[in-house]
Design a protein around this motif. Structure first.
Motif, mmCIF file in Angstrom:
data_model
loop_
_atom_site.group_PDB
_atom_site.id
_atom_site.type_symbol
_atom_site.label_atom_id
_atom_site.label_comp_id
_atom_site.label_asym_id
_atom_site.label_seq_id
_atom_site.Cartn_x
_atom_site.Cartn_y
_atom_site.Cartn_z
ATOM 1 N N ARG A 200 0.833 -1.207 0.000
ATOM 2 C CA ARG A 200 0.000 0.000 0.000
ATOM 3 C C ARG A 200 0.869 1.260 0.000
ATOM 4 N NH1 ARG A 200 -3.702 1.730 5.177
ATOM 5 N NH2 ARG A 200 -3.026 3.896 5.039
ATOM 6 N N ILE A 201 1.921 1.244 0.825
ATOM 7 C CA ILE A 201 2.755 2.445 0.916
ATOM 8 C C ILE A 201 3.588 2.619 -0.351
ATOM 9 C CG2 ILE A 201 4.685 3.470 2.189
ATOM 10 C CD1 ILE A 201 3.246 2.251 4.710
ATOM 11 N N ILE A 202 4.046 1.517 -0.921
ATOM 12 C CA ILE A 202 4.814 1.628 -2.167
ATOM 13 C C ILE A 202 3.926 2.147 -3.294
ATOM 14 C CG2 ILE A 202 6.072 0.300 -3.920
ATOM 15 C CD1 ILE A 202 7.158 -1.354 -1.535
ATOM 16 N N ALA A 203 2.676 1.691 -3.331
ATOM 17 C CA ALA A 203 1.752 2.201 -4.357
ATOM 18 C C ALA A 203 1.537 3.709 -4.181
ATOM 19 C CB ALA A 203 0.426 1.450 -4.288
ATOM 20 N N GLU A 204 1.479 4.159 -2.930
ATOM 21 C CA GLU A 204 1.347 5.612 -2.678
ATOM 22 C C GLU A 204 2.563 6.367 -3.195
ATOM 23 O OE1 GLU A 204 -0.957 5.060 1.586
ATOM 24 O OE2 GLU A 204 0.797 6.393 1.538
ATOM 25 N N VAL A 205 3.743 5.832 -2.892
ATOM 26 C CA VAL A 205 4.975 6.500 -3.353
ATOM 27 C C VAL A 205 5.035 6.479 -4.883
ATOM 28 C CG1 VAL A 205 7.517 6.401 -3.321
ATOM 29 C CG2 VAL A 205 6.223 5.991 -1.205
ATOM 30 N N ALA A 206 4.588 5.368 -5.495
ATOM 31 C CA ALA A 206 4.633 5.229 -6.959
ATOM 32 C C ALA A 206 3.892 6.372 -7.643
ATOM 33 C CB ALA A 206 4.031 3.886 -7.370
ATOM 34 N N GLU A 207 2.824 6.830 -7.017
ATOM 35 C CA GLU A 207 2.045 7.915 -7.623
ATOM 36 C C GLU A 207 2.852 9.197 -7.759
ATOM 37 O OE1 GLU A 207 -1.745 8.489 -5.753
ATOM 38 O OE2 GLU A 207 -2.248 6.354 -6.015
ATOM 39 N N GLN A 208 3.892 9.332 -6.931
ATOM 40 C CA GLN A 208 4.734 10.534 -7.015
ATOM 41 C C GLN A 208 5.790 10.421 -8.116
ATOM 42 O OE1 GLN A 208 6.188 11.616 -3.010
ATOM 43 N NE2 GLN A 208 4.547 10.322 -2.204
ATOM 44 N N TYR A 209 5.860 9.245 -8.750
ATOM 45 C CA TYR A 209 6.842 9.039 -9.825
ATOM 46 C C TYR A 209 6.118 8.536 -11.073
ATOM 47 C CZ TYR A 209 10.162 9.439 -5.963
ATOM 48 O OH TYR A 209 10.866 9.888 -4.875
ATOM 49 N N PRO A 210 5.272 9.394 -11.681
ATOM 50 C CA PRO A 210 4.448 8.935 -12.812
ATOM 51 C C PRO A 210 5.284 8.509 -14.021
ATOM 52 C CG PRO A 210 4.250 11.317 -12.472
ATOM 53 C CD PRO A 210 5.018 10.793 -11.322
ATOM 54 N N ASP A 211 6.534 8.941 -14.079
ATOM 55 C CA ASP A 211 7.373 8.564 -15.235
ATOM 56 C C ASP A 211 7.973 7.165 -15.087
ATOM 57 O OD1 ASP A 211 8.757 9.703 -13.046
ATOM 58 O OD2 ASP A 211 10.531 10.083 -14.282
ATOM 59 N N VAL A 212 7.788 6.535 -13.910
ATOM 60 C CA VAL A 212 8.326 5.184 -13.709
ATOM 61 C C VAL A 212 7.180 4.170 -13.799
ATOM 62 C CG1 VAL A 212 9.467 3.634 -12.058
ATOM 63 C CG2 VAL A 212 10.193 6.036 -12.219
ATOM 64 N N ALA A 213 7.354 3.167 -14.660
ATOM 65 C CA ALA A 213 6.336 2.107 -14.773
ATOM 66 C C ALA A 213 6.413 1.234 -13.526
ATOM 67 C CB ALA A 213 6.584 1.282 -16.030
ATOM 68 N N TYR A 214 5.308 1.145 -12.801
ATOM 69 C CA TYR A 214 5.308 0.405 -11.529
ATOM 70 C C TYR A 214 4.508 -0.873 -11.650
ATOM 71 C CZ TYR A 214 3.937 -0.957 -6.855
ATOM 72 O OH TYR A 214 3.717 -1.694 -5.726
ATOM 73 N N LYS A 215 5.124 -1.976 -11.188
ATOM 74 C CA LYS A 215 4.411 -3.253 -11.187
ATOM 75 C C LYS A 215 4.662 -3.992 -9.880
ATOM 76 C CE LYS A 215 5.559 -3.650 -15.934
ATOM 77 N NZ LYS A 215 6.942 -3.232 -15.961
ATOM 78 N N LYS A 216 3.759 -4.871 -9.550
ATOM 79 C CA LYS A 216 3.877 -5.707 -8.363
ATOM 80 C C LYS A 216 3.994 -7.158 -8.823
ATOM 81 C CE LYS A 216 0.337 -6.824 -5.618
ATOM 82 N NZ LYS A 216 -0.919 -6.621 -4.873
ATOM 83 N N MET A 217 4.877 -7.919 -8.168
ATOM 84 C CA MET A 217 5.019 -9.328 -8.553
ATOM 85 C C MET A 217 5.261 -10.151 -7.293
ATOM 86 S SD MET A 217 7.812 -10.917 -11.235
ATOM 87 C CE MET A 217 7.349 -9.895 -12.613
ATOM 88 N N TYR A 218 4.637 -11.316 -7.193
ATOM 89 C CA TYR A 218 4.889 -12.173 -6.036
ATOM 90 C C TYR A 218 6.239 -12.863 -6.174
ATOM 91 C CZ TYR A 218 0.029 -11.250 -4.925
ATOM 92 O OH TYR A 218 -1.144 -10.622 -4.617
#
Ligand code: NAI
Ligand code: MG
Length: 357
Positions: A200-218
């Motif tokens: 949850r916190i990483i997803a929040e931080v990701a929003e501050q870096y719109p130029d970086v493609a963010y993905k989650k993987m198990y």
């Protein structure tokens, strides 16, 4: 002329061979690039523990604090309780010096046959950012009545908002400087409290870096992808224990555990950072002059980069690649070069590299 004071902490086992080999290469790079490394050697670790009852002297942290960086091998000996090295040295330094980022690059050098033979240098080139101060390794927990039939044990994982945010910001900023892709490796489908909070916190931080493609993987899927699709990864952001495990897998797909370098970084510079290979003290091959020093030398390049000597750092990386490309390989990589041979060939390569002359 800039001078940097380096605490060279051998640790145990092959540390006594690869730390001096690495320092030799770094001194050559410093001389070429017009700065000085003033290094002092400390024989701390499990061997020191056998004689003195602790892994470092009482004022050991104070001593290291007066240096610009710590250049470290690895600690641990078969004769010493193996729960102690992490607790009494590695984790002690990482947490006391707020080295909350563990920077662990994975990259295929020329001339090395990765077990993933069809892959080339451009396929295997990513960085694992491992949270280094909390998570699964905080060592809070206990054993209750361990010798009784009703014995039990627990370890508690601790994740804090501040701890997750600071490492996440570091990782996203790094991704901005690389290929602008960040993968959060997690296991929040089963660790539904700590890792769900982490996500949850990483997803929040990701929003501050719109130029970086963010993905989650198990992590289970990520392990498979390390082998099947390593080219998928650029910056991996993960927890203390997952990062520890995945970086050995990263070492394996590079071709040997002896190749991986790393930095325990205090990005703010409020304490010295510590640079060490990803492997341990390899007591099975200690004293034979066959240990692969590449991971230790690479850790030195990460240290030079951290100290602001970027050209020298690139030069050392160029030198390592020249050494492997020309077939100078230690036994773990299928060759018969010695630890000293690799260091000496790297120094030769530094001398002729025109790129950063
Ligand atoms: P290890 O990484 O020391 O060795 C695993 C295998 O890889 C061994 O067969 C070894 O010979 C080989 N290897 C490792 N580095 C190599 C190199 N530079 N060149 C050639 N071959 C290399 O891991 P292990 O055996 O699990 O642990 C040995 C000791 O190291 C233990 O006491 C452990 O606690 C400690 N350790 C310390 C670490 C640290 O100080 N940060 C990290 C990991 C382990
Ligand atoms: Mg490890």
């Amino acid at each position: 002329m800039n001078t940097y004071r380096i605490a060279a902490v051998h640790g145990d086992g092959i540390g006594h061979e690869i730390v001096p080999a690495g320092m030799k290469v770094l001194h050559a790079a410093a001389q070429k690039h017009g700065f000085t490394l003033e290094s002092e050697t400390f024989l701390w670790g499990a061997g020191y523990y056998q004689e003195h009852g602790d892994f470092l002297p009482e004022n050991g942290l104070e001593i290291m604090k007066s240096f610009d960086a710590v250049y470290f091998g690895a600690v641990g000996l078969p004769e010493v309780d193996d729960t102690l090295p992490f607790k009494l040295f590695t984790n002690l330094v990482r947490t006391a010096f707020k080295q909350y980022v563990n920077y662990r690059p994975v990259k295929l050098f020329d001339g090395i046959e990765s077990p993933l033979r069809s892959k080339t240098q451009s396929d295997i080139d990513f960085v694992i950012i491992r949270e280094n101060n909390e998570g699964e390794f905080v060592q809070t927990g206990r054993q209750l009545y361990p010798d009784n039939p009703e014995g039990m044990a627990c370890d508690t994982t601790i994740m804090t908002r501040a701890g997750i945010e600071r490492v996440a910001h570091y990782a996203f900023k790094l991704a901005q400087k690389r290929r602008k892709s960040l993968t959060n490796v997690t296991k929040s489908n089963t660790l539904i409290h700590t890792l769900a909070y982490w996500d949850r916190i990483i997803a929040e931080v990701a929003e501050q870096y719109p130029d970086v493609a963010y993905k989650k993987m198990y992590v289970d899927a990520a392990s498979a992808n390390f082998v099947l699709h390593p080219e998928y990864f650029d910056v991996i952001l993960t927890t203390n224990m997952i990062g520890d495990i995945l970086s050995d897998l990263g070492g394996a797909i590079m071709g040997s555990l002896g190749l991986g370098g790393s930095g325990n970084l205090n990005p703010e510079g409020t304490f010295p950072s510590m640079f060490e290979p990803i492997h341990g003290s390899a007591p099975d091959i200690a004293g034979l002059n066959i240990a692969n020093p590449v991971g230790q030398i690479w850790s030195g390049a990460i240290m030079l980069e951290h100290l602001g000597e970027t050209a020298a750092a690139q030069d050392v990386m160029y030198a390592i690649n020249q050494v492997t490309a020309s077939g100078n390989l230690t036994k773990d990589m299928g060759g018969n070069a010695t630890t000293d041979d690799i260091a000496n060939r790297a120094i030769d390569a530094l001398a002729v590299n025109p790129v950063n002359a």
